[in-house]
Design a protein around this motif. Structure first.
Motif, PDB file in Angstrom:
ATOM      1  N   LEU A 103       0.847  -1.229  -0.171  1.00 53.54           N
ATOM      2  CA  LEU A 103       0.185   0.048   0.092  1.00 53.54           C
ATOM      3  C   LEU A 103       0.824   1.450   0.079  1.00 53.54           C
ATOM      4  CD1 LEU A 103      -2.673  -1.061   2.418  1.00 53.54           C
ATOM      5  CD2 LEU A 103      -2.937  -0.846  -0.083  1.00 53.54           C
ATOM      6  N   VAL A 104       2.061   1.256   0.694  1.00 51.72           N
ATOM      7  CA  VAL A 104       2.976   2.155   0.755  1.00 51.72           C
ATOM      8  C   VAL A 104       3.466   2.769  -0.734  1.00 51.72           C
ATOM      9  CG1 VAL A 104       4.958   3.348   1.623  1.00 51.72           C
ATOM     10  CG2 VAL A 104       3.724   2.096   2.863  1.00 51.72           C
ATOM     11  N   LEU A 105       3.944   1.614  -1.379  1.00 47.77           N
ATOM     12  CA  LEU A 105       4.375   1.570  -2.648  1.00 47.77           C
ATOM     13  C   LEU A 105       3.329   2.111  -3.894  1.00 47.77           C
ATOM     14  CD1 LEU A 105       6.952   1.270  -4.330  1.00 47.77           C
ATOM     15  CD2 LEU A 105       6.105  -1.136  -4.883  1.00 47.77           C
ATOM     16  N   ARG A 106       1.949   1.754  -3.657  1.00 52.20           N
ATOM     17  CA  ARG A 106       0.940   2.195  -4.370  1.00 52.20           C
ATOM     18  C   ARG A 106       0.704   3.556  -4.227  1.00 52.20           C
ATOM     19  NH1 ARG A 106      -0.284   0.543  -8.762  1.00 52.20           N
ATOM     20  NH2 ARG A 106      -2.335   1.369  -8.795  1.00 52.20           N
ATOM     21  N   PHE A 107       1.023   4.185  -3.070  1.00 48.24           N
ATOM     22  CA  PHE A 107       0.996   5.681  -2.866  1.00 48.24           C
ATOM     23  C   PHE A 107       2.312   6.443  -3.532  1.00 48.24           C
ATOM     24  CE2 PHE A 107       2.425   9.406  -0.133  1.00 48.24           C
ATOM     25  CZ  PHE A 107       1.167   9.887   0.066  1.00 48.24           C
ATOM     26  N   PHE A 108       3.411   5.745  -3.579  1.00 42.21           N
ATOM     27  CA  PHE A 108       4.377   6.595  -4.104  1.00 42.21           C
ATOM     28  C   PHE A 108       4.398   6.380  -5.749  1.00 42.21           C
ATOM     29  CE2 PHE A 108       6.104   6.482   0.257  1.00 42.21           C
ATOM     30  CZ  PHE A 108       6.594   7.725   0.036  1.00 42.21           C
ATOM     31  N   HIS A 109       3.714   5.241  -6.058  1.00 41.65           N
ATOM     32  CA  HIS A 109       3.619   5.171  -7.409  1.00 41.65           C
ATOM     33  C   HIS A 109       2.909   6.030  -8.083  1.00 41.65           C
ATOM     34  CE1 HIS A 109       3.455   1.647 -10.816  1.00 41.65           C
ATOM     35  NE2 HIS A 109       3.898   2.828 -11.326  1.00 41.65           N
ATOM     36  N   GLY A 110       1.989   6.703  -7.488  1.00 41.92           N
ATOM     37  CA  GLY A 110       1.126   7.738  -8.075  1.00 41.92           C
ATOM     38  C   GLY A 110       1.912   8.828  -8.501  1.00 41.92           C
ATOM     39  N   PHE A 111       3.104   9.352  -8.003  1.00 41.75           N
ATOM     40  CA  PHE A 111       4.141  10.422  -8.538  1.00 41.75           C
ATOM     41  C   PHE A 111       3.970  10.203 -10.149  1.00 41.75           C
ATOM     42  CE2 PHE A 111       5.302  10.884  -4.042  1.00 41.75           C
ATOM     43  CZ  PHE A 111       5.398  12.324  -3.940  1.00 41.75           C
ATOM     44  N   SER A 112       4.033   9.060 -10.767  1.00 40.09           N
ATOM     45  CA  SER A 112       4.363   8.707 -12.076  1.00 40.09           C
ATOM     46  C   SER A 112       3.175   9.710 -12.687  1.00 40.09           C
ATOM     47  CB  SER A 112       4.197   7.240 -12.278  1.00 40.09           C
ATOM     48  OG  SER A 112       3.041   6.662 -12.176  1.00 40.09           O
ATOM     49  N   THR A 113       2.003   9.163 -12.565  1.00 42.22           N
ATOM     50  CA  THR A 113       0.956   9.900 -13.271  1.00 42.22           C
ATOM     51  C   THR A 113       0.672  11.329 -12.661  1.00 42.22           C
ATOM     52  OG1 THR A 113      -0.726   9.062 -11.785  1.00 42.22           O
ATOM     53  CG2 THR A 113      -0.337   7.877 -13.871  1.00 42.22           C
ATOM     54  N   GLY A 114       1.341  11.739 -11.720  1.00 40.85           N
ATOM     55  CA  GLY A 114       1.071  13.115 -11.152  1.00 40.85           C
ATOM     56  C   GLY A 114       2.092  14.156 -11.979  1.00 40.85           C
ATOM     57  N   PHE A 115       3.225  13.465 -12.708  1.00 41.77           N
ATOM     58  CA  PHE A 115       4.082  14.234 -13.350  1.00 41.77           C
ATOM     59  C   PHE A 115       4.002  14.055 -14.708  1.00 41.77           C
ATOM     60  CE2 PHE A 115       5.795  15.360  -9.236  1.00 41.77           C
ATOM     61  CZ  PHE A 115       6.725  16.240  -9.367  1.00 41.77           C
ATOM     62  N   LYS A 116       4.018  12.798 -15.368  1.00 40.55           N
ATOM     63  CA  LYS A 116       4.274  12.708 -16.916  1.00 40.55           C
ATOM     64  C   LYS A 116       3.200  13.069 -17.827  1.00 40.55           C
ATOM     65  CE  LYS A 116       6.049  10.365 -20.503  1.00 40.55           C
ATOM     66  NZ  LYS A 116       5.033  10.606 -21.580  1.00 40.55           N
ATOM     67  N   PRO A 117       1.931  12.657 -17.313  1.00 41.40           N
ATOM     68  CA  PRO A 117       1.017  13.332 -18.286  1.00 41.40           C
ATOM     69  C   PRO A 117       0.913  15.063 -18.036  1.00 41.40           C
ATOM     70  CG  PRO A 117       0.144  11.371 -16.858  1.00 41.40           C
ATOM     71  CD  PRO A 117       1.278  11.943 -16.354  1.00 41.40           C
ATOM     72  N   THR A 118       1.228  15.482 -16.957  1.00 36.51           N
ATOM     73  CA  THR A 118       1.063  16.965 -17.094  1.00 36.51           C
ATOM     74  C   THR A 118       2.193  17.608 -18.062  1.00 36.51           C
ATOM     75  OG1 THR A 118       0.405  17.122 -14.647  1.00 36.51           O
ATOM     76  CG2 THR A 118       1.380  19.148 -15.402  1.00 36.51           C
ATOM     77  N   GLY A 119       3.593  17.005 -17.843  1.00 33.96           N
ATOM     78  CA  GLY A 119       4.291  17.362 -18.615  1.00 33.96           C
ATOM     79  C   GLY A 119       4.121  17.188 -20.238  1.00 33.96           C
ATOM     80  N   THR A 120       3.603  16.222 -20.473  1.00 32.84           N
ATOM     81  CA  THR A 120       3.181  15.623 -22.010  1.00 32.84           C
ATOM     82  C   THR A 120       2.038  16.555 -22.605  1.00 32.84           C
ATOM     83  OG1 THR A 120       3.845  13.400 -21.447  1.00 32.84           O
ATOM     84  CG2 THR A 120       2.242  13.669 -23.363  1.00 32.84           C
ATOM     85  N   SER A 121       1.102  16.767 -21.678  1.00 33.88           N
ATOM     86  CA  SER A 121      -0.030  17.612 -22.404  1.00 33.88           C
ATOM     87  C   SER A 121       0.454  19.010 -22.453  1.00 33.88           C
ATOM     88  CB  SER A 121      -1.184  17.619 -21.470  1.00 33.88           C
ATOM     89  OG  SER A 121      -1.914  16.320 -21.205  1.00 33.88           O
ATOM     90  N   ALA A 122       1.367  19.683 -21.520  1.00 38.80           N
ATOM     91  CA  ALA A 122       1.806  20.846 -21.911  1.00 38.80           C
ATOM     92  C   ALA A 122       2.700  20.970 -23.045  1.00 38.80           C
ATOM     93  CB  ALA A 122       2.515  21.227 -20.585  1.00 38.80           C
ATOM     94  N   TYR A 123       3.404  19.891 -23.144  1.00 43.17           N
ATOM     95  CA  TYR A 123       4.429  19.643 -24.618  1.00 43.17           C
ATOM     96  C   TYR A 123       3.598  19.711 -25.647  1.00 43.17           C
ATOM     97  CZ  TYR A 123       8.592  18.534 -26.914  1.00 43.17           C
ATOM     98  OH  TYR A 123       9.885  18.445 -27.573  1.00 43.17           O
ATOM     99  N   VAL A 124       2.603  18.859 -25.930  1.00 38.88           N
ATOM    100  CA  VAL A 124       1.780  19.029 -26.957  1.00 38.88           C
ATOM    101  C   VAL A 124       0.948  20.237 -27.280  1.00 38.88           C
ATOM    102  CG1 VAL A 124      -0.437  17.791 -27.746  1.00 38.88           C
ATOM    103  CG2 VAL A 124       1.122  16.238 -26.924  1.00 38.88           C
ATOM    104  N   ALA A 125       0.541  20.816 -26.386  1.00 37.93           N
ATOM    105  CA  ALA A 125       0.155  22.042 -26.595  1.00 37.93           C
ATOM    106  C   ALA A 125       1.251  23.113 -27.160  1.00 37.93           C
ATOM    107  CB  ALA A 125      -0.396  22.866 -25.379  1.00 37.93           C
ATOM    108  N   ASP A 126       2.458  22.878 -26.759  1.00 41.11           N
ATOM    109  CA  ASP A 126       3.620  23.759 -27.298  1.00 41.11           C
ATOM    110  C   ASP A 126       3.914  23.403 -28.925  1.00 41.11           C
ATOM    111  OD1 ASP A 126       3.674  24.844 -24.939  1.00 41.11           O
ATOM    112  OD2 ASP A 126       5.259  23.794 -24.223  1.00 41.11           O
ATOM    113  N   VAL A 127       3.737  22.274 -29.337  1.00 39.31           N
ATOM    114  CA  VAL A 127       4.106  21.791 -30.581  1.00 39.31           C
ATOM    115  C   VAL A 127       3.114  21.527 -31.615  1.00 39.31           C
ATOM    116  CG1 VAL A 127       6.216  20.780 -29.352  1.00 39.31           C
ATOM    117  CG2 VAL A 127       4.426  19.364 -30.031  1.00 39.31           C
TER     118      VAL A 127
END
Length: 406
Positions: A103-127
């Motif tokens: 359960l602790v690992l599931r908590f920390f695994h959430g950082f993945s979707t907290g960061f990657k999609p945000t950067g990806t969507s902003a990058y797409v909007a740029d290009v």
């Protein structure tokens, strides 16, 4: 500040980003169908609702930071952090084979979707060209869906092939994340006036947490995406109940159905506006929840999965584009983070409430789906009542009428 997008959509950076996004989606989705039984095997069956809920809590809490960092430090570092979280977590699941550690690992695994999609969507909007943003988000969603649909059946097959041992599945998750990161290394940063990272940038104010202009997109996200959290928590058990041998089958049908609508839904939202497309998707999602509530055979589950995929496929590119339309053009990362915070609230809330009420009692499952249906229909009502406040400008972007041209 990012550069002016080029005139064409299918540029090399955009195509590479789509491939990276597909591999990223495959990395954290490959294990989803098997996690409920994995947790139950460790004696934590009553905590199934936390599998998704803990993941989304961290993802949601990290959105204000990822949004601010995407606008200051750059899109690329934010994407690297999110992908690296998948690399590490995939390696740690086999080592933390006990309920609390999982359960602790599931908590920390959430950082993945907290960061990657945000950067990806902003990058797409740029290009990509602004007038084709909905189409671009549709393609990005298709690639995400391909990764998300191909990996769960693979994960379930691997667990069975290795005699119930999930460790190879977890290590495969890490390999997929490494491949996603390797592709990112071929992309150039789009934020030209970026800051060097320092701890002060991690201090967020109320102004950094969310973009008030993007709140309508966040509201409709919560109404419609509650269903996704419910699905992720309950469908593995529902699959077992109706006799499906591979729990990943739902994800394949759902995603193939979603892919079939994402591209044309994005194009339609570019031409006719985001609100009409979002209203149609809310109805489809609600109907799919009603079918899930009455599912008793594999064929009914297939039908519900297809309907849900159609609804989400229409919804996703429109809500992403609408968020960019509504948000502050100078702070796209913050606007996108606002939408994703709402997404995590919806998925986490749906997963937690669904798992809590279900409590491993199959007879209580229909009520959870009826609740999710009611939320989707409430989203349609919200758009019907408040959607008329938004107009379509000459660039095919919807903006509040009271603000005119921002």
């Amino acid at each position: 500040m990012s550069h002016v997008p080029p005139a064409r959509l299918y540029s090399t950076p955009f195509l590479l980003l789509c491939i990276s996004h597909a591999l990223f989606a495959a990395s954290f989705n490959i294990m989803i169908p098997e996690l409920p039984s994995y947790l139950e095997g460790m004696g934590g069956g009553e905590h199934k609702g936390l599998i998704i809920a803990l993941f989304t809590i961290t993802a949601g809490l990290s959105r204000p930071f990822s949004g601010k960092l995407a606008d200051t430090v750059g899109r690329m570092p934010v994407m690297y952090v999110g992908t690296f979280a998948c690399v590490i977590c995939g390696l740690l699941y086999p080592a933390l084979h006990f309920v609390a550690g999982f359960l602790v690992l599931r908590f920390f695994h959430g950082f993945s979707t907290g960061f990657k999609p945000t950067g990806t969507s902003a990058y797409v909007a740029d290009v990509v060209p602004p007038g084709r943003l909905g189409e671009a988000m549709g393609w990005l969603g298709i690639c995400f869906s391909i990764g998300a649909s191909a990996s769960p059946p693979l994960g379930s097959w691997m667990v069975k092939y290795f005699g119930g041992n999930p460790d190879p599945m977890f290590y495969t998750s890490t390999v997929l994340a490494i491949a996603s990161m390797a592709i990112l290394m071929n992309l150039k940063e789009t934020v030209h006036k970026k800051h060097i990272f320092r701890l002060e940038l991690l201090k967020v104010t109320r102004d950094d947490v969310y973009d008030p202009l993007a709140i309508p997109a966040g509201i409709i996200m919560i109404f419609c995406y509650i269903s996704y959290g419910v699905i992720l928590t309950l469908v593995p058990d529902l699959s077992d109940e109706v006799g499906l041998t591979n729990r990943g089958t739902f994800f394949t049908i759902f995603t193939l159905s979603s892919i079939s609508t994402r591209l044309f839904a994005g194009k339609i939202s570019d031409r006719l506006g985001r609100v009409p497309v979002l209203k149609a998707s809310a109805i489809l999602i609600g109907i799919s929840m009603l079918v899930f509530a009455n599912t008793a055979t594999p064929m009914m589950l297939y039908l519900a999965s297809a309907l849900f995929g159609l609804g989400i496929g229409i919804f996703s590119p429109a809500i992403n584009a609408w968020t960019v339309d509504l948000g502050d053009p100078a702070r796209k990362g913050r606007a996108i983070a606002t939408m994703y915070i709402a997404l995590e609230i919806a998925i986490g809330g749906g997963a937690f409430l669904g798992g809590w009420y279900f409590a491993n009692d199959i007879h209580r499952m229909p009520a959870v789906f009826y609740f999710a249906a009611a939320m989707s229909f409430a989203g349609w009502i919200y758009l019907t009542v408040y959607g008329k406040r938004y107009a379509i400008n000459s660039s095919n972007q919807q903006i509040p009428e009271s603000t005119n041209q921002r």
